[in-house]
Write a protein that holds these residues in place. Sequence first.
Motif, PDB file in Angstrom:
ATOM      1  N   LEU A 108      77.524 -12.495 120.511  1.00 33.90           N
ATOM      2  CA  LEU A 108      77.775 -12.520 121.955  1.00 33.90           C
ATOM      3  C   LEU A 108      79.155 -11.966 122.284  1.00 33.90           C
ATOM      4  O   LEU A 108      79.310 -11.169 123.227  1.00 33.90           O
ATOM      5  N   THR A 144      73.036  -9.083 127.080  1.00 33.37           N
ATOM      6  CA  THR A 144      74.109 -10.073 126.956  1.00 33.37           C
ATOM      7  C   THR A 144      73.804 -11.315 127.780  1.00 33.37           C
ATOM      8  O   THR A 144      74.058 -12.446 127.338  1.00 33.37           O
ATOM      9  N   MET A 145      73.233 -11.105 128.963  1.00 33.75           N
ATOM     10  CA  MET A 145      72.881 -12.253 129.788  1.00 33.75           C
ATOM     11  C   MET A 145      71.824 -13.113 129.103  1.00 33.75           C
ATOM     12  O   MET A 145      71.937 -14.346 129.048  1.00 33.75           O
ATOM     13  N   SER A 194      73.229 -14.979 126.099  1.00 34.06           N
ATOM     14  CA  SER A 194      73.981 -16.154 126.559  1.00 34.06           C
ATOM     15  C   SER A 194      73.033 -17.291 126.941  1.00 34.06           C
ATOM     16  O   SER A 194      73.222 -18.440 126.525  1.00 34.06           O
ATOM     17  N   TYR A 211      77.496 -23.900 131.489  1.00 33.74           N
ATOM     18  CA  TYR A 211      76.347 -23.058 131.154  1.00 33.74           C
ATOM     19  C   TYR A 211      75.650 -22.566 132.417  1.00 33.74           C
ATOM     20  O   TYR A 211      75.332 -21.371 132.554  1.00 33.74           O
ATOM     21  N   LEU A 214      77.333 -16.732 118.345  1.00 33.04           N
ATOM     22  CA  LEU A 214      78.547 -16.625 119.153  1.00 33.04           C
ATOM     23  C   LEU A 214      79.296 -15.334 118.840  1.00 33.04           C
ATOM     24  O   LEU A 214      79.791 -14.653 119.756  1.00 33.04           O
ATOM     25  N   ALA A 256      80.002  -8.486 124.403  1.00 36.11           N
ATOM     26  CA  ALA A 256      80.749  -8.581 125.659  1.00 36.11           C
ATOM     27  C   ALA A 256      81.909  -7.591 125.733  1.00 36.11           C
ATOM     28  O   ALA A 256      82.396  -7.306 126.832  1.00 36.11           O
ATOM     29  N   ILE A 308      71.480 -18.893 123.880  1.00 36.46           N
ATOM     30  CA  ILE A 308      72.421 -19.795 123.191  1.00 36.46           C
ATOM     31  C   ILE A 308      72.540 -21.109 123.951  1.00 36.46           C
ATOM     32  O   ILE A 308      72.558 -22.193 123.347  1.00 36.46           O
ATOM     33  N   PHE A 309      72.601 -21.037 125.271  1.00 38.05           N
ATOM     34  CA  PHE A 309      72.715 -22.261 126.073  1.00 38.05           C
ATOM     35  C   PHE A 309      71.460 -23.127 125.935  1.00 38.05           C
ATOM     36  O   PHE A 309      71.549 -24.349 125.804  1.00 38.05           O
ATOM     37  N   LEU A 361      83.266 -19.661 132.033  1.00 31.58           N
ATOM     38  CA  LEU A 361      83.504 -19.684 130.586  1.00 31.58           C
ATOM     39  C   LEU A 361      84.601 -20.674 130.227  1.00 31.58           C
ATOM     40  O   LEU A 361      84.532 -21.362 129.191  1.00 31.58           O
ATOM     41  N   VAL A 403      77.725 -19.954 134.260  1.00 31.42           N
ATOM     42  CA  VAL A 403      77.694 -18.643 133.606  1.00 31.42           C
ATOM     43  C   VAL A 403      76.409 -17.903 133.959  1.00 31.42           C
ATOM     44  O   VAL A 403      76.429 -16.716 134.322  1.00 31.42           O
ATOM     45  N   CYS A 404      75.262 -18.576 133.853  1.00 37.59           N
ATOM     46  CA  CYS A 404      73.983 -17.935 134.150  1.00 37.59           C
ATOM     47  C   CYS A 404      73.906 -17.490 135.607  1.00 37.59           C
ATOM     48  O   CYS A 404      73.431 -16.389 135.908  1.00 37.59           O
TER      49      CYS A 404
END
Length: 465
Positions: free
Chosen positions: A415, A380-381, A384, A198, A412, A419, A387-388, A76, A201-202
């Motif tokens: 998200l 949440t995953m 995310s 990105y 955002l 979180a 969004i990416f 992040l 994070v994934c």
Amino acid sequence: MRKIFRFLSFACLGVLVIVLVLATLFEKFYGHSFVLDNVYHSLWFVVLWGLLAVSAMIYLLCVSRRKSLLLLHAALVVVLLGACISFLTSEYGEIMLTSDRVQASVYTTAKGELGKLPFRLQLDRVETLYSPGGELLRDYKVLLVADDGNAVEEYVAALNSPARIKGYTFCIKEVSDGNVMLMVAHDSLGRAVSYTGYMMVCLTFLLLFFDRRSCFCGMFREWRGKRGATRRERSLLLTIILGRMGRVLAVPLIIISLLWYRRGVFPAANVTETLVLLASVMALMALSLNLKKGTIFLRRALLVTACAAVVAAVCCFDWDNNVQPILSTPLLAIHVTTIIVAYALLCCAAINAVIALCSGSGERIASLAVLGRLLLYPATMLLSAGIFIGAVWGSLSWGRYWGWDPKEVWALVTLLVCALPFHSRSLPFLARPVVFHVFCLVAFAAVLFTWFGVNYLLGGLHSYN
């Protein structure tokens, strides 16, 4: 010291969410340029993000040594670093190329100033591409010639396929009478760093799913133990993801298939089409929840929700083939489907919360809180990831991966809100089942505003209206 950084981290996060929400409201009344100059591109806003990143990392190092968590938060920070590089070094603007093949090397920046390209650009020709029937515009093919004084090279730009010339990205904004207005972007380093973040994070999200010491795996074992489940029932997430077809899916799937065949584009171009897609996902989840009496009401509620979404969508459905050419891309299906599945999981968590709060049984409230947290992790995953993917699509279409559009900002916000429950060890009140269920309702309210409120109240580039 630990308490100071904990307070600073979550205080910055809370302030940030409030600022983002207020900024979208100010944009409605004062315009996009106002919030860009006074909020998003201001020094204090950058300092706020930096303070959040630094305090959060210091606090995490004080309380945890788990590699997966450290890697996730480090990813992040990489995303924020890329955004900071873009903020400090990127250049954006527009350049008009005319059909008389006059070379141009000067473009107008976003601030109204003049910028100079390190080469001269010329429009060779514009080709208009139509659908197989010849009725609908599908794409443009713009042929460009770049001359840097040493060599002359040809490039091609199309919708969702920009021309990249010596570090500059050129995206089609408008085509009129043989003339082309191109969006200019110069942000190779910031974009590369952000994309790296990105992917990190994934990957770390997936690592958390399979880490036996993670909270997710611990809760899954707890839920499995409480339910006394069979081997098939133990694969809760697998069945949610894979599911099994049923008659409930017939109506939304038929609608999606017909529209996809009729248009040649995945049907996710407006609110009603995304409602049908949501209904398909909700029905699939309902059919997949092969659990015992503890969640029978959840399953029925999901089926009712799916049917209601289909009815609402069909009542105001538009079979028109006129889809914007920029939506004629596989990224539409990938981006929207990922987001809709995340929304469906959050809707499931909200319905689960209502059932729990209405039950009045402390044991059942606690048991359903575990199920709610299990749903929140993949939601949440996927949110995310959605969004990416949208950021990558934005870079291909508009030359920038993040433009502080109201839809982007509220995605955002959603998200960040989703979180928060993952930090229940630092925020003990979120560990209480009742508080968690109430929080799920708040999170889904944010989803609803992101989905409908932004479209009909705030507008922007992403508005379906």
